[in-house]
Design an enzyme around this catalytic site. Structure first.
Site, short mmCIF file in Angstrom:
data_model
loop_
_atom_site.label_atom_id
_atom_site.label_comp_id
_atom_site.label_asym_id
_atom_site.label_seq_id
_atom_site.Cartn_x
_atom_site.Cartn_y
_atom_site.Cartn_z
N LYS A 129 38.99 36.58 27.89
CA LYS A 129 39.50 37.39 28.99
C LYS A 129 39.97 38.77 28.54
CE LYS A 129 40.88 33.31 31.59
NZ LYS A 129 41.98 32.54 32.17
N ARG A 147 29.04 30.59 34.96
CA ARG A 147 28.43 29.32 35.37
C ARG A 147 28.34 29.29 36.88
NH1 ARG A 147 33.02 27.19 37.49
NH2 ARG A 147 34.97 27.59 36.39
N GLU A 179 49.61 40.09 31.44
CA GLU A 179 49.23 40.89 32.59
C GLU A 179 50.43 41.06 33.50
OE1 GLU A 179 44.55 39.87 33.61
OE2 GLU A 179 46.14 39.14 34.90
#
Length: 448
Positions: free
Chosen positions: A116, A291, A199
């Protein structure tokens, strides 16, 4: 086109992939653990191979056993479904080394977008907004320094993996110090990697994701967006397409950003770019799922495009058949995830034998289930047993159809989340689409 495909998964997604293969004239190979010897996906497939004991680590996560099963059966390609090894770069690489096609992106793209922190850097480099946060993985000391600079609340997040694991919301320095240790341990246990990043925590945003398809011939398309804001502890329960919150202008911006980022990642096959949208209409890249998604049926119902078939066609080297302007949204679709969990007991898992099951039907109703009457839901895996998906000409009709379908659904022997969905379908906030990612947790913590 492939002659034979092995599906490295179980339950409803294994059946979903097998049905797509059957329509394409492809023979299928199921793999199963000892606990799943009588499972529906095993009975549906043309061939089946046992790959180990009940524990996922010794069966559905056993790369060597799955590759061996593909070789033994002559499967030319492997579809990983979602979960298990679907976003595992090592597995994709093992397929490549064995001369077997992995129906998904390259291991390099999985590695890049599965990290990420690296995905955030890439997004920032191509002008896709990201939530303010650390530019890279951080040590505990670096995290404390960053927190002092940007302020609270913050999210401590695992750099690897997903599914809501390895995440902690902290509102002060003391909570941060504790969360860094706990989140690292949880991330290492879940993903084998305890690296973290921080974050800024957005209060009450909406969770919007964009489905993309990218072939090996330079065509990259989006299939518009899905709204996934109804979540419990960051696990999605209910999804809609299109989002009832986006303006046409904001929709165009988010979808264009998703395609731009997929191209920058060198991505191929089906993938999903996830974004947060704040109350002011600003959007921020969150992560990419490399995916097919659990919620892909709502996009299929509003666009008419079979995403799983396109995954297989792309992996076989075929070109996408559409231009972006050819793809439009018709009507509204909603998906209700049916889990073997008891909402009255805090969503505690409810494995056991399904004594009776009657699925809804009729106009605009689709049921993707991996279990039926007489089947045993084992306690070893994810609790999802199926999905009820409805389509209507607009959101009002889709909700009415959803209520009707949930009323028709009958299951005995295990508890499920279906009654919880039925109650949500009458909730005034849901009816008004006035929800956000913290909506359900707040509602459950303070029931009205």
């Amino acid at each position: 086109m492939f002659r034979k495909v092995l599906i490295a998964n179980r339950g409803e997604i294994a059946l979903r992939v097998m049905r797509a293969c059957r329509e394409l004239g492809i023979r299928t190979v199921a793999v199963y653990s000892e606990a799943d010897a009588q499972a529906r996906h095993v009975r549906y497939a043309d061939e089946a191979r046992c790959i180990g004991p009940a524990a996922a680590s010794r069966s559905y996560l056993n790369i060597e056993a799955i590759i061996a099963a593909a070789r033994e059966t002559g499967a030319e390609a492997i579809h990983p479904g979602y979960g298990f090894l679907a976003e595992n770069a090592e597995f994709a690489r093992a397929c490549r080394e064995a001369g077997i096609v992995f129906i998904g992106p390259s291991p390099e793209a999985i590695t890049l977008m599965g990290d990420k922190a690296e995905a955030r850097k890439l997004a920032d480099s191509v002008g896709v907004p990201v939530v303010p946060g650390t530019p890279d993985k951080v040590t505990p000391d670096e995290a404390l320094t960053f927190a002092d600079r940007i302020g609270f609340p913050l999210m401590v997040k695992a750099a690897a993996g997903g599914g809501g694991r390895g995440i902690r919301v902290v509102r002060n320095r003391a909570e941060l110090e504790q969360a860094l240790e706990v989140a690292a341990q949880e991330a290492h246990a879940a993903f084998g990697d305890g690296a973290l990043y921080l974050e800024k925590f957005l209060e009450r945003p909406r969770h919007i994701e964009v489905q993309v398809l990218v072939d090996h011939h330079g065509t990259a398309l989006h299939l518009f967006e899905r709204e996934c804001s109804i979540q419990r502890r960051r696990q999605k329960l209910w999804e809609e397409a299109p989002s009832p919150a986006l303006t046409p202008g904001l929709r165009a911006q988010i979808c264009e950003a998703a395609v731009r980022l997929a191209r920058a990642a060198g991505y191929t096959n089906a993938g999903t770019l996830e974004f947060l949208v704040d109350a002011g209409g600003s959007f921020y890249f969150l992560e990419m799922n490399t995916r097919v998604q659990v919620e892909h049926p709502v996009t299929e119902l509003v666009t008419g495009i079979d995403i799983v078939k396109e995954q297989i066609r792309i992996a076989a080297g075929e070109r996408l058949l559409w231009r972006q302007e050819d793809i439009t949204v018709h009507g509204h679709a909603i998906e209700f995830r049916v889990n073997a969990e008891d909402p009255a007991l805090g969503f505690f898992p409810s494995p056991g034998v399904i004594e009776r099951m009657e699925l809804p039907s009729g106009p605009g109703v689709r049921c993707d289930f991996g279990f039926g009457p007489g089947d045993e839901v084992p306690p070893y895996y994810d609790s999802l047993i199926g999905k009820i998906i409805v389509w209507g000409r607009d959101r009002t009709e889709a909700l009415a159809r959803g209520r009707r379908a949930l009323d028709e659904f009958v299951v005995e022997g295990i508890a499920t989340t279906a009654p919880f969905h039925r109650a949500l379908a009458d909730d005034p906030a849901v009816l008004a689409a006035a929800y956000h990612v913290q909506f359900l947790d707040e509602r459950l913590a303070h029931p009205q």
